[in-house]
Design an enzyme around this catalytic site. Structure first.
Site, PDB file in Angstrom:
ATOM      1  N   ALA A 148       0.623  -1.028  -0.067  1.00 25.91           N
ATOM      2  CA  ALA A 148       0.082   0.085   0.037  1.00 25.91           C
ATOM      3  C   ALA A 148       0.937   1.168  -0.105  1.00 25.91           C
ATOM      4  O   ALA A 148       0.351   2.373  -0.205  1.00 25.91           O
ATOM      5  CB  ALA A 148      -0.997   0.086   1.173  1.00 25.91           C
TER       6      ALA A 148
ATOM      7  N   ARG B  83      10.620   7.420  -3.258  1.00 22.60           N
ATOM      8  CA  ARG B  83      11.923   7.689  -3.521  1.00 22.60           C
ATOM      9  C   ARG B  83      12.146   7.292  -5.157  1.00 22.60           C
ATOM     10  O   ARG B  83      13.252   7.453  -5.546  1.00 22.60           O
ATOM     11  CB  ARG B  83      12.683   6.970  -2.564  1.00 22.60           C
ATOM     12  CG  ARG B  83      12.960   7.744  -1.334  1.00 22.60           C
ATOM     13  CD  ARG B  83      14.020   7.223  -0.435  1.00 22.60           C
ATOM     14  NE  ARG B  83      13.217   6.088   0.513  1.00 22.60           N
ATOM     15  CZ  ARG B  83      13.684   5.074   0.889  1.00 22.60           C
ATOM     16  NH1 ARG B  83      15.053   5.111   1.135  1.00 22.60           N
ATOM     17  NH2 ARG B  83      13.098   4.134   1.709  1.00 22.60           N
TER      18      ARG B  83
ATOM     19  N   THR C 152       2.118  -0.536   8.835  1.00 27.42           N
ATOM     20  CA  THR C 152       2.324  -1.976   8.507  1.00 27.42           C
ATOM     21  C   THR C 152       1.016  -2.488   9.009  1.00 27.42           C
ATOM     22  O   THR C 152       0.589  -3.537   8.755  1.00 27.42           O
ATOM     23  CB  THR C 152       3.657  -2.541   8.576  1.00 27.42           C
ATOM     24  OG1 THR C 152       4.209  -2.185   9.730  1.00 27.42           O
ATOM     25  CG2 THR C 152       4.682  -2.060   7.651  1.00 27.42           C
TER      26      THR C 152
ATOM     27  N   TYR D 181       6.394  -8.283   1.694  1.00 23.34           N
ATOM     28  CA  TYR D 181       6.429  -6.975   1.353  1.00 23.34           C
ATOM     29  C   TYR D 181       6.235  -7.194  -0.252  1.00 23.34           C
ATOM     30  O   TYR D 181       6.991  -8.140  -1.091  1.00 23.34           O
ATOM     31  CB  TYR D 181       7.484  -6.300   1.604  1.00 23.34           C
ATOM     32  CG  TYR D 181       7.643  -5.670   3.188  1.00 23.34           C
ATOM     33  CD1 TYR D 181       6.540  -5.734   3.767  1.00 23.34           C
ATOM     34  CD2 TYR D 181       8.579  -5.094   3.391  1.00 23.34           C
ATOM     35  CE1 TYR D 181       6.588  -5.315   5.184  1.00 23.34           C
ATOM     36  CE2 TYR D 181       8.815  -4.603   4.772  1.00 23.34           C
ATOM     37  CZ  TYR D 181       7.646  -4.901   5.576  1.00 23.34           C
ATOM     38  OH  TYR D 181       8.059  -4.286   7.009  1.00 23.34           O
ATOM     39  N   GLY D 182       5.403  -6.341  -0.932  1.00 23.10           N
ATOM     40  CA  GLY D 182       5.606  -6.411  -2.372  1.00 23.10           C
ATOM     41  C   GLY D 182       6.520  -5.798  -2.945  1.00 23.10           C
ATOM     42  O   GLY D 182       6.928  -5.735  -4.282  1.00 23.10           O
TER      43      GLY D 182
ATOM     44  N   GLY E 251      13.956  -1.415  11.219  1.00 18.58           N
ATOM     45  CA  GLY E 251      13.466  -1.705  12.716  1.00 18.58           C
ATOM     46  C   GLY E 251      14.734  -2.691  13.256  1.00 18.58           C
ATOM     47  O   GLY E 251      15.051  -3.439  12.835  1.00 18.58           O
TER      48      GLY E 251
ATOM     49  N   TYR F  14      14.826  -7.773 -46.774  1.00 16.39           N
ATOM     50  CA  TYR F  14      13.688  -7.764 -46.146  1.00 16.39           C
ATOM     51  C   TYR F  14      12.416  -8.563 -46.645  1.00 16.39           C
ATOM     52  O   TYR F  14      12.022  -8.779 -47.724  1.00 16.39           O
ATOM     53  CB  TYR F  14      12.870  -6.269 -46.310  1.00 16.39           C
ATOM     54  CG  TYR F  14      11.701  -6.307 -45.314  1.00 16.39           C
ATOM     55  CD1 TYR F  14      11.643  -6.537 -44.138  1.00 16.39           C
ATOM     56  CD2 TYR F  14      10.552  -5.893 -46.085  1.00 16.39           C
ATOM     57  CE1 TYR F  14      10.530  -6.393 -43.432  1.00 16.39           C
ATOM     58  CE2 TYR F  14       9.507  -5.838 -45.379  1.00 16.39           C
ATOM     59  CZ  TYR F  14       9.478  -6.080 -44.010  1.00 16.39           C
ATOM     60  OH  TYR F  14       8.154  -5.964 -43.240  1.00 16.39           O
TER      61      TYR F  14
ATOM     62  N   ALA G 108      20.680 -12.304 -52.927  1.00 14.12           N
ATOM     63  CA  ALA G 108      20.877 -11.422 -51.891  1.00 14.12           C
ATOM     64  C   ALA G 108      20.306 -10.074 -52.385  1.00 14.12           C
ATOM     65  O   ALA G 108      19.786  -9.711 -53.613  1.00 14.12           O
ATOM     66  CB  ALA G 108      22.253 -11.199 -52.244  1.00 14.12           C
TER      67      ALA G 108
HETATM   68  C1  UD1 Z   1       9.133  -1.685   8.099  1.00  9.68           C
HETATM   69  C2  UD1 Z   1       9.406  -2.282   9.541  1.00  9.68           C
HETATM   70  C3  UD1 Z   1      10.474  -2.293  10.057  1.00  9.68           C
HETATM   71  C4  UD1 Z   1      11.253  -3.128   9.153  1.00  9.68           C
HETATM   72  C5  UD1 Z   1      11.451  -2.732   7.630  1.00  9.68           C
HETATM   73  C6  UD1 Z   1      11.991  -3.618   6.696  1.00  9.68           C
HETATM   74  C7  UD1 Z   1       7.099  -1.629  10.828  1.00  9.68           C
HETATM   75  C8  UD1 Z   1       6.787  -0.535  11.469  1.00  9.68           C
HETATM   76  N1  UD1 Z   1       8.521  -1.355  10.258  1.00  9.68           N
HETATM   77  O1  UD1 Z   1       9.737  -0.470   8.257  1.00  9.68           O
HETATM   78  O2  UD1 Z   1      10.701  -2.825  11.322  1.00  9.68           O
HETATM   79  O3  UD1 Z   1      12.898  -2.931   9.513  1.00  9.68           O
HETATM   80  O4  UD1 Z   1       9.905  -2.452   7.214  1.00  9.68           O
HETATM   81  O5  UD1 Z   1      12.033  -3.345   5.464  1.00  9.68           O
HETATM   82  O6  UD1 Z   1       6.520  -2.380  10.343  1.00  9.68           O
HETATM   83  N2  UD1 Z   1       2.938  -0.630   3.931  1.00  9.68           N
HETATM   84  C9  UD1 Z   1       1.732  -0.734   3.647  1.00  9.68           C
HETATM   85  N3  UD1 Z   1       1.112   0.201   4.263  1.00  9.68           N
HETATM   86  C10 UD1 Z   1       1.487   1.283   5.083  1.00  9.68           C
HETATM   87  C11 UD1 Z   1       2.879   1.220   5.263  1.00  9.68           C
HETATM   88  C12 UD1 Z   1       3.779   0.262   4.672  1.00  9.68           C
HETATM   89  O7  UD1 Z   1       1.252  -1.624   2.905  1.00  9.68           O
HETATM   90  O8  UD1 Z   1       0.789   1.883   5.612  1.00  9.68           O
HETATM   91  C13 UD1 Z   1       3.960  -1.444   3.201  1.00  9.68           C
HETATM   92  C14 UD1 Z   1       4.956  -0.881   1.819  1.00  9.68           C
HETATM   93  O9  UD1 Z   1       4.334  -0.901   0.713  1.00  9.68           O
HETATM   94  C15 UD1 Z   1       6.047  -1.813   2.119  1.00  9.68           C
HETATM   95  C16 UD1 Z   1       6.077  -2.450   3.347  1.00  9.68           C
HETATM   96  O10 UD1 Z   1       4.789  -2.342   3.937  1.00  9.68           O
HETATM   97  O11 UD1 Z   1       5.904  -2.795   1.109  1.00  9.68           O
HETATM   98  C17 UD1 Z   1       7.010  -1.594   4.367  1.00  9.68           C
HETATM   99  O12 UD1 Z   1       6.939  -0.168   4.546  1.00  9.68           O
HETATM  100  P1  UD1 Z   1       8.213   0.618   4.441  1.00  9.68           P
HETATM  101  O13 UD1 Z   1       7.601   2.167   4.890  1.00  9.68           O
HETATM  102  O14 UD1 Z   1       9.079   0.548   3.529  1.00  9.68           O
HETATM  103  O15 UD1 Z   1       8.696   0.198   5.903  1.00  9.68           O
HETATM  104  P2  UD1 Z   1       8.792   0.799   7.346  1.00  9.68           P
HETATM  105  O16 UD1 Z   1       7.597   1.027   7.989  1.00  9.68           O
HETATM  106  O17 UD1 Z   1       9.885   1.932   7.271  1.00  9.68           O
END
Ligand code: UD1
Ligand code: MG
Length: 499
Positions: A14, A19, A89, A112-113, A151, A377, A391
């Site tokens: 989501a 970036r 998350t 994660y996607g 994390g 061709y 040719a």
């Molecule tokens: C998260 C973890 C962190 C871990 C890191 C690894 C939490 C709070 N933190 O960090 O401990 O080291 O991943 O990469 O979980 N996503 C959603 N909905 C949201 C937010 C994120 O679906 O509201 C999805 C993103 O699309 C992505 C994944 O979750 O695929 C991780 O999101 P991202 O923001 O990159 O990770 P952090 O929250 O920074």
């Protein structure tokens, strides 16, 4: 070992991915010929879950359509859950649960996607470790030299997992921890369902952290644990285009290595790019500078390269494809292509056929043993067996409005620089002379010629282009001829006198 299949896998996708700086949603950027999300969903699917849910929010419609396509390719159901305005998350996982049965039991895996190198084997290992030890939560962790942004895994005095702290909430001591949370977990379904509503947004980012489930589960008396993976690449996400390229290169390295172990000779792995969906047989040889994209399939004994790019192309056994660009083409057994050939969609080259140097083909069926060796061709054509196209020939398929088809029989021999003005048919065993423009059908066994007599204007260059290097060269040649003629005449004269 018993088969450990998760009850469900939730793929989080989501997030916005700012970036990447792209109008394309992050998870739709490709490496190895598939989107990041396709890699993630494939690994999830191969771990054999009963339910597979993807959580979306950013560019929801576009990504949902993409997910539908992936679901079709994988031939299994992939559910979509929508995340609401609550960020984090934890909230994403909570929204995913709305798509799963209320009474779901067993293991729920979260991935994660945007983590494309994770394998189903690693997921299987995580689920087995989690279930065999009766854990409430198992998190996949990794030791990294630069833990910034992740994390951190906080362990108690006994070394057991206590909680996970986010970078932004961490103390200086916690920031020094080098064991990080990969973001991939196995949860007991009931524990997850029970804990998520209790997760607050009371943190530095005002988000619902999925990581908080660990502390809650542990507080409830559940066993929580971290399983450390040695293969850090598998938990690496792509957040910007630098990471995308780095992960793409590593994925390729792994794919190329797997093929070498499966019996493919790759002369230069560093300049060989093979997409995830390509299939290669034993004893295929890949020379330097080759890219195989999409659903390419190369059969045993075939040699591809050097410097060849093929997309969705079949190369049959023992064929050779040299310095060629091909797309949606079929190269028959023992056939040869190139160097410098351009195979466009619908090219089908028969057994022992030849498409030679500087030849472009499109929608062209070239039969067994037939050859188009040089500078030609061939568009919208059917060529029979054992025919040879001279040719510098062109299949003139386009009248400016419509495309037309040319049919050439078997054992045909056409002269150099023949133009086939379509629609036209050349019968079996027919010939054409050099420079023929074939506008009318040629019967079997006939010779077709476009005949215009050659006109010679003696001395034209000396007359019209005086002083040019051409004129000087001509003058010298003519003078030399004159001198030779005079000398010959002189000795002929002498011969007669002597008699
Ligand atoms: C998260 C973890 C962190 C871990 C890191 C690894 C939490 C709070 N933190 O960090 O401990 O080291 O991943 O990469 O979980 N996503 C959603 N909905 C949201 C937010 C994120 O679906 O509201 C999805 C993103 O699309 C992505 C994944 O979750 O695929 C991780 O999101 P991202 O923001 O990159 O990770 P952090 O929250 O920074
Ligand atoms: Mg975040």
């Amino acid at each position: 070992m018993t088969q450990h299949r998760p009850a469900a896998v939730i793929v989080l996708a989501a997030g916005q991915g700012t970036r990447m700086k792209s109008s394309t949603p992050k998870v739709m950027h490709p490496i190895g010929g598939r989107s990041l999300l396709h890699h993630a969903i494939s690994a999830a699917a191969r771990s054999g879950p009963e339910h597979l849910v993807v959580v979306l929010r950013h560019a929801r419609e576009q990504v949902a359509e993409h997910v539908a396509g992936i679901s079709e390719v994988l031939d299994r159901s992939v559910l979509v859950a929508d995340q609401d305005d609550v960020p984090g998350t934890g909230r994403a996982a909570e929204c995913a649960l709305t798509q799963l049965p209320d009474d779901l039991t067993g293991t729920v895996v979260v991935t994660y996607g945007d983590v494309p190198l994770l394998t189903s084997a690693t997921l299987g290992h995580l689920v087995a470790f989690h279930e065999d030890n009766g854990h409430a939560v198992t998190v996949l962790s990794a030791e990294v030299s630069r833990p910034r942004g992740y994390g951190r895994i906080v362990r108690d005095a006994a070394g057991a997992l206590e909680r996970i702290v986010e970078e932004k909430d961490a103390s200086e001591d916690e920031k020094a921890i080098t064991e990080i949370n990969s973001g991939i977990y196995a949860f007991d379904a009931a524990v997850l369902r029970d804990a998520l509503p209790r997760v607050t947004t009371d943190n530095a980012q005002n988000e619902k952290y999925l990581t908080d489930v660990i502390g809650i589960a542990r507080g409830d008396g559940g066993a929580v644990s971290a399983l450390t993976t040695e293969d850090v690449w598998q938990v690496e996400g792509a957040n910007d285009r630098v990471q995308l390229a780095t992960l793409g290169k590593e994925l390729n390295r792994r794919i190329v290595e797997d093929w070498m172990r499966a019996g493919v000779t790759v002369v230069d792995p560093d300049t060989t790019w093979i997409d995830a969906d390509v299939t290669l047989a034993e004893d295929v040889t890949i020379l330097p500078g080759v890219q195989l994209h999409g659903a390419c399939d190369v059969a045993t004994g075939a040699v591809v390269g050097p410097d060849t790019t093929l997309t969705d192309t079949e190369v049959h056994a023992y064929a050779q494809v040299v310095r060629t660009h091909g797309n949606l083409a079929v190269v028959g057994e023992n056939a040869t292509v190139g160097p410098f050939a351009y195979l466009r969609p619908g090219t089908v080259l028969g057994i022992e056929g030849k498409i030679g140097a500087f030849v472009e083909t499109k929608n062209a069926r070239i039969g067994t043993g037939s050859k188009v060796p040089h500078l030609s061709y061939v568009g919208d054509a059917t060529i029979g067996e054992h025919s040879n196209i001279g040719a510098s020939s062109v299949f003139v398929n386009y009248d400016g409005v419509n495309k037309h088809h040319t049919t050439i029989g078997s054992h045909v021999r056409t002269g150099s620089d023949t133009m086939f003005v379509a629609p036209v048919t050349v019968g079996d065993g027919a010939y054409s002379g050099a420079g023929t423009v074939i506008r009318k059908d040629v019967p079997a066994g006939a010779l077709a010629q476009t005949y215009a007599p050659q006109r010679i204007t003696e001395g034209w260059v000396l007359d019209k282009r005086p002083g040019t290097p051409a004129a000087e060269a001509a003058r010298a040649a003519l003078e030399a001829e004159d001198t030779a003629r005079t000398a010959q005449n002189g000795s002929a004269q002498k011969d007669t006198e002597d008699k």
